[in-house]
Design an enzyme around this catalytic site. Structure first.
Site, mmCIF file in Angstrom:
data_model
loop_
_atom_site.group_PDB
_atom_site.id
_atom_site.type_symbol
_atom_site.label_atom_id
_atom_site.label_comp_id
_atom_site.label_asym_id
_atom_site.label_seq_id
_atom_site.Cartn_x
_atom_site.Cartn_y
_atom_site.Cartn_z
ATOM 1 N N PRO A 98 31.242 31.509 -41.527
ATOM 2 C CA PRO A 98 31.940 30.303 -41.976
ATOM 3 C C PRO A 98 31.095 29.053 -41.658
ATOM 4 O O PRO A 98 30.544 28.943 -40.569
ATOM 5 C CB PRO A 98 33.233 30.296 -41.152
ATOM 6 C CG PRO A 98 33.391 31.689 -40.639
ATOM 7 C CD PRO A 98 32.026 32.291 -40.554
ATOM 8 N N GLY A 100 30.006 25.310 -40.727
ATOM 9 C CA GLY A 100 30.475 24.145 -39.968
ATOM 10 C C GLY A 100 31.586 24.450 -38.994
ATOM 11 O O GLY A 100 32.413 23.598 -38.694
ATOM 12 N N ALA A 107 21.816 27.414 -38.245
ATOM 13 C CA ALA A 107 20.645 28.042 -37.615
ATOM 14 C C ALA A 107 20.367 29.401 -38.239
ATOM 15 O O ALA A 107 19.203 29.795 -38.406
ATOM 16 C CB ALA A 107 20.878 28.186 -36.110
ATOM 17 N N ASP A 149 21.534 27.010 -30.297
ATOM 18 C CA ASP A 149 21.853 27.744 -31.529
ATOM 19 C C ASP A 149 20.624 28.460 -32.088
ATOM 20 O O ASP A 149 20.661 29.670 -32.343
ATOM 21 C CB ASP A 149 22.387 26.787 -32.612
ATOM 22 C CG ASP A 149 23.849 26.456 -32.414
ATOM 23 O OD1 ASP A 149 24.325 26.572 -31.275
ATOM 24 O OD2 ASP A 149 24.498 26.074 -33.398
HETATM 25 O O1 PMV Z 1 26.767 24.028 -33.274
HETATM 26 P P1 PMV Z 1 27.935 24.167 -32.395
HETATM 27 O O2 PMV Z 1 29.199 23.654 -32.957
HETATM 28 O O3 PMV Z 1 28.053 25.548 -31.834
HETATM 29 O O4 PMV Z 1 27.714 23.238 -31.114
HETATM 30 C C1 PMV Z 1 26.613 23.378 -30.311
HETATM 31 C C2 PMV Z 1 26.992 23.231 -28.906
HETATM 32 C C3 PMV Z 1 26.903 21.857 -28.282
HETATM 33 O O5 PMV Z 1 26.673 22.097 -26.907
HETATM 34 C C4 PMV Z 1 28.202 21.114 -28.456
HETATM 35 C C5 PMV Z 1 25.763 21.006 -28.845
HETATM 36 C C6 PMV Z 1 24.375 21.496 -28.490
HETATM 37 O O6 PMV Z 1 23.428 20.967 -29.089
HETATM 38 O O7 PMV Z 1 24.205 22.358 -27.618
#
Ligand code: PMV
Length: 312
Positions: A98, A100, A107, A149
């Site tokens: 999914p 966003g 990534a 990520d």
């Molecule tokens: O991409 P997301 O929604 O999994 O967020 C990443 C995690 C955060 O710690 C909020 C941001 C980061 O860059 O590590």
């Protein structure tokens, strides 16, 4: 040139999101059941084209906007491969992750593109190289990404991640059964991270204190997962403690808390949001036989998608 294809998994953050942006550790695992896929099909005489049906996009590389993430990763990869001229080929991108929702779709799409493009030129790039290329694109989505990520997605292994340090892959001493529940709300990571940055600036000491608390929890969870120093019940408790701090620092939401509450009532050992928060996904830790009942409870509480996964 031959047709090539490659894929990459999604990811979930188990502990330490947000604190990881401020130099604390975070623990993340690949989500192997959902994947992004990239296919590179040679064409004769046609300029490089990008087709992404999920995003309703179909355009030549030369007409992409400067900040277009798909075109950016293609160009970065071609540069890295020392291929200044884009090949005559069509790149098709699709994903079952999914978009966003904090599951690493961006990534994963980028990693799949790097792999398929490298394969097109009969090259294989190391996970570290893929991760570094994808990080450049993560900056477009995130602003100031920690890099967790791209790391977990490119290495496809559980990682204990600290920004700027060599990556530490972890062995999982006891398998974890996770139930991932989707609020259906798109959560722009850069907005949640930016909002928290403002609040932190207004009271640095207090927020650094919260991040320190998250660090202790993440460290204990890492020990428990890697060396079995604590039971599954103990890991679940740590998830609940992490969630409490995430609520305090303002990155949770009623939609997330509705799912988290439903999972706990259905028998989850612990539950928390995963990723940036506000919307996106939550995760629950289940005793192996209890995942289906937790999944049902999440659906009844309004989850638009539920994934049961084993981390081994
Ligand atoms: O991409 P997301 O929604 O999994 O967020 C990443 C995690 C955060 O710690 C909020 C941001 C980061 O860059 O590590």
């Amino acid at each position: 040139m031959k047709r090539t294809q490659a894929d990459a998994p999604g990811k979930v953050i188990l502990f330490g999101e947000h604190a990881v942006v401020y130099g604390r550790p975070a623990l993340a695992v690949p989500l192997l059941k959902v994947r992004a896929k990239a296919v590179l099909q040679p064409t004769s005489g046609e300029a490089f084209r990008i087709i992404a049906p999920d995003l309703k996009r179909d355009y030549p590389l030369t007409q992409a906007q400067p900040d277009d993430p798909l075109a950016t990763i293609v160009s970065l990869t071609l540069n890295h491969l020392e291929q200044p001229t884009p090949p005559e080929a069509t790149l098709s991108v699709s994903s079952t992750i999914p978009l966003g929702r904090g599951l690493g779709s961006g990534a994963a799409i980028s990693s799949a593109i790097v792999r398929a493009t490298a394969a097109f030129f009969e090259r294989t790039l190391s996970p570290a190289t893929i991760s570094a290329l994808v990080y450049e694109v993560e900056k477009l989505y995130h602003g100031t990404p920690s890099g967790i990520d791209n790391t977990v997605v490119a290495f496809e292994q559980p990682v204990y991640f600290i920004k700027g340090r060599p990556i530490r892959r972890i062995r999982v001493a006891q398998p974890l059964t996770l139930v991932v529940g989707d609020t259906g709300l798109i959560s722009p990571t850069h907005k949640v991270v930016g909002d928290l940055r403002q609040r932190r600036l207004a009271d640095v000491e207090r927020y650094e204190g919260y991040f320190d608390e998250i660090e202790v929890i993440t460290h204990q969870a890492g020990q428990a997962i890697e060396y079995g120093t604590s039971t599954l019940t103990g890991i679940g408790k740590l998830m609940n403690e992490n969630q409490e701090i995430l609520e305090t620092i303002g990155v949770s939401s009623p939609a997330l808390e509705r799912l988290i509450g439903a999972a706990r009532r259905a028998g989850a050992l612990g539950a928390k949001l995963s990723g940036a928060g506000w919307g996106g996904n939550m995760i629950a830790l289940a005793m192996p036989g209890e995942a289906p009942q937790i999944a049902r409870a999440l659906t009844e509480a309004g989850a638009v998608g539920v994934i049961i996964t084993e981390v081994e």
